[in-house]
Scaffold this active site. Sequence first.
Site, PDB file in Angstrom:
ATOM      1  N   GLU A   1      -3.852  -3.558 -11.612  1.00 30.59           N
ATOM      2  CA  GLU A   1      -5.262  -3.592 -11.998  1.00 30.59           C
ATOM      3  C   GLU A   1      -6.030  -4.544 -11.075  1.00 30.59           C
ATOM      4  OE1 GLU A   1      -8.196  -4.308 -15.744  1.00 30.59           O
ATOM      5  OE2 GLU A   1      -6.066  -4.734 -16.045  1.00 30.59           O
TER       6      GLU A   1
ATOM      7  N   ASP B   1     -17.527   6.327   5.881  1.00 28.78           N
ATOM      8  CA  ASP B   1     -17.703   6.421   7.340  1.00 28.78           C
ATOM      9  C   ASP B   1     -18.895   7.301   7.759  1.00 28.78           C
ATOM     10  OD1 ASP B   1     -15.761   4.668   8.350  1.00 28.78           O
ATOM     11  OD2 ASP B   1     -14.171   6.130   8.049  1.00 28.78           O
TER      12      ASP B   1
ATOM     13  N   ASP C   1      -7.792  -5.608   0.600  1.00 30.64           N
ATOM     14  CA  ASP C   1      -8.831  -4.995  -0.227  1.00 30.64           C
ATOM     15  C   ASP C   1     -10.067  -4.889   0.642  1.00 30.64           C
ATOM     16  OD1 ASP C   1      -9.492  -3.885  -2.782  1.00 30.64           O
ATOM     17  OD2 ASP C   1     -10.938  -5.500  -2.985  1.00 30.64           O
ATOM     18  N   SER C   2     -10.753  -3.776   0.525  1.00 30.09           N
ATOM     19  CA  SER C   2     -11.895  -3.578   1.421  1.00 30.09           C
ATOM     20  C   SER C   2     -12.989  -2.784   0.730  1.00 30.09           C
ATOM     21  CB  SER C   2     -11.443  -2.849   2.693  1.00 30.09           C
ATOM     22  OG  SER C   2     -10.858  -1.619   2.371  1.00 30.09           O
TER      23      SER C   2
ATOM     24  N   PHE D   1     -12.938   8.372   6.725  1.00 31.60           N
ATOM     25  CA  PHE D   1     -12.866   8.665   5.292  1.00 31.60           C
ATOM     26  C   PHE D   1     -13.983   7.889   4.595  1.00 31.60           C
ATOM     27  CE2 PHE D   1     -11.179   4.647   3.587  1.00 31.60           C
ATOM     28  CZ  PHE D   1     -10.806   4.028   4.755  1.00 31.60           C
TER      29      PHE D   1
ATOM     30  N   HIS E   1     -13.079  -3.422  10.443  1.00 33.05           N
ATOM     31  CA  HIS E   1     -12.890  -4.606   9.603  1.00 33.05           C
ATOM     32  C   HIS E   1     -11.401  -4.847   9.353  1.00 33.05           C
ATOM     33  CE1 HIS E   1     -13.253  -0.897   7.511  1.00 33.05           C
ATOM     34  NE2 HIS E   1     -13.051  -1.366   6.301  1.00 33.05           N
ATOM     35  N   ARG E   2     -10.663  -3.752   9.102  1.00 31.63           N
ATOM     36  CA  ARG E   2      -9.227  -3.893   8.819  1.00 31.63           C
ATOM     37  C   ARG E   2      -8.488  -4.404  10.059  1.00 31.63           C
ATOM     38  NH1 ARG E   2      -9.282  -0.520   5.057  1.00 31.63           N
ATOM     39  NH2 ARG E   2      -9.860   1.102   6.513  1.00 31.63           N
TER      40      ARG E   2
ATOM     41  N   ASN F   1      -0.710   3.939   1.223  1.00 31.88           N
ATOM     42  CA  ASN F   1      -1.556   4.705   2.133  1.00 31.88           C
ATOM     43  C   ASN F   1      -0.929   4.709   3.538  1.00 31.88           C
ATOM     44  OD1 ASN F   1      -3.558   5.198   4.109  1.00 31.88           O
ATOM     45  ND2 ASN F   1      -5.188   4.654   2.670  1.00 31.88           N
TER      46      ASN F   1
ATOM     47  N   THR G   1       0.847  -1.187   0.000  1.00 32.36           N
ATOM     48  CA  THR G   1       0.000   0.000   0.000  1.00 32.36           C
ATOM     49  C   THR G   1       0.882   1.235   0.000  1.00 32.36           C
ATOM     50  OG1 THR G   1      -1.795   1.163   1.133  1.00 32.36           O
ATOM     51  CG2 THR G   1      -0.159   0.129   2.527  1.00 32.36           C
TER      52      THR G   1
HETATM   53  P1  IMP Z   1      -9.257  -0.017  -0.392  1.00 32.68           P
HETATM   54  O1  IMP Z   1      -9.282  -1.341   0.230  1.00 32.68           O
HETATM   55  O2  IMP Z   1      -8.313   0.931   0.268  1.00 32.68           O
HETATM   56  O3  IMP Z   1      -9.118  -0.051  -1.871  1.00 32.68           O
HETATM   57  O4  IMP Z   1     -10.682   0.620  -0.073  1.00 32.68           O
HETATM   58  C1  IMP Z   1     -11.722   0.544  -0.975  1.00 32.68           C
HETATM   59  C2  IMP Z   1     -12.785   1.548  -0.654  1.00 32.68           C
HETATM   60  O5  IMP Z   1     -13.671   0.995   0.310  1.00 32.68           O
HETATM   61  C3  IMP Z   1     -12.335   2.862  -0.073  1.00 32.68           C
HETATM   62  O6  IMP Z   1     -11.925   3.755  -1.076  1.00 32.68           O
HETATM   63  C4  IMP Z   1     -13.619   3.319   0.598  1.00 32.68           C
HETATM   64  O7  IMP Z   1     -14.512   3.800  -0.356  1.00 32.68           O
HETATM   65  C5  IMP Z   1     -14.189   2.026   1.130  1.00 32.68           C
HETATM   66  N1  IMP Z   1     -13.727   1.755   2.494  1.00 32.68           N
HETATM   67  C6  IMP Z   1     -12.909   0.756   2.903  1.00 32.68           C
HETATM   68  N2  IMP Z   1     -12.699   0.814   4.231  1.00 32.68           N
HETATM   69  C7  IMP Z   1     -13.397   1.883   4.661  1.00 32.68           C
HETATM   70  C8  IMP Z   1     -13.542   2.475   5.954  1.00 32.68           C
HETATM   71  O8  IMP Z   1     -12.982   2.047   6.959  1.00 32.68           O
HETATM   72  N3  IMP Z   1     -14.321   3.572   6.002  1.00 32.68           N
HETATM   73  C9  IMP Z   1     -14.938   4.100   4.926  1.00 32.68           C
HETATM   74  N4  IMP Z   1     -14.827   3.599   3.702  1.00 32.68           N
HETATM   75  C10 IMP Z   1     -14.056   2.485   3.561  1.00 32.68           C
END
Ligand code: IMP
Length: 213
Positions: free
Chosen positions: A41, A156, A70-71, A153, A181-182, A10, A8
């Site tokens: 991708e 939320d 991934d979330s 973010f 969840h994370r 981030n 990541t």
């Molecule tokens: P990624 O896993 O960072 O690609 O997250 C995918 C997308 O899921 C994010 O851009 C948010 O739109 C949403 N998302 C994932 N986790 C959260 C969270 O903890 N709060 C709010 N949105 C989330």
Amino acid sequence: MKKLIFATSNEGKMDEIRDILKGMPIELLSLKDIGIDIDIEENGTTFEENAIIKAETICKLTGEIVLADDSGLEVDYLNKEPGVYSSRFLGEDTPYSVKNNYIIDRLKNIEMERRSARFVCVIACSFPNGNTITREGIIEGYIAEKISGSNGFGYDPIFYLPEYNCTTADMPTELKNQISHRAKALKKMKEVLIQHIPNIENREIQSEDFDSK
Ligand code: IMP
């Protein structure tokens, strides 16, 4: 020290994982730390597929053990949308105020029981020997009737937790990071790392075990 890459860029996610894995004798590195800047991708149809794609791609590139996540948000009334498309939903560059208002409008006048939703996170760990292991974390909640809160973010401000009587954007970040969840997926993955990486004993757990004997 054993190297572990978290695929990541981030920094918020890096802080969360550093906090959960602290005390373990590993050097945790982000893609930025190792100078990799690639756009992978995410063409999987599940969180698990996308996490595996990211972890395996970086593992093959670096030859190191790699974690990737991934979330996203699943809304039951919307047939689990936006799901794996959470960040791309209504367009990648569309502000979350628009995405959130859109979801609230779609659920207008729908009673609480049918507003159920969840944040899902899958973490994949790829090992240079070709093995990949995944773990999932889920937090169940409801879509709020109006946007609330300015922490966090993404979705939320519309993700309501009845047990706290607020959205995840209303709660302090430290609390959200404990129950998210994370966090759940990362804690499960920590156990996998302890089992699968030789000599990666967790010093904190060891001293706690010792103290309690
Ligand atoms: P990624 O896993 O960072 O690609 O997250 C995918 C997308 O899921 C994010 O851009 C948010 O739109 C949403 N998302 C994932 N986790 C959260 C969270 O903890 N709060 C709010 N949105 C989330």
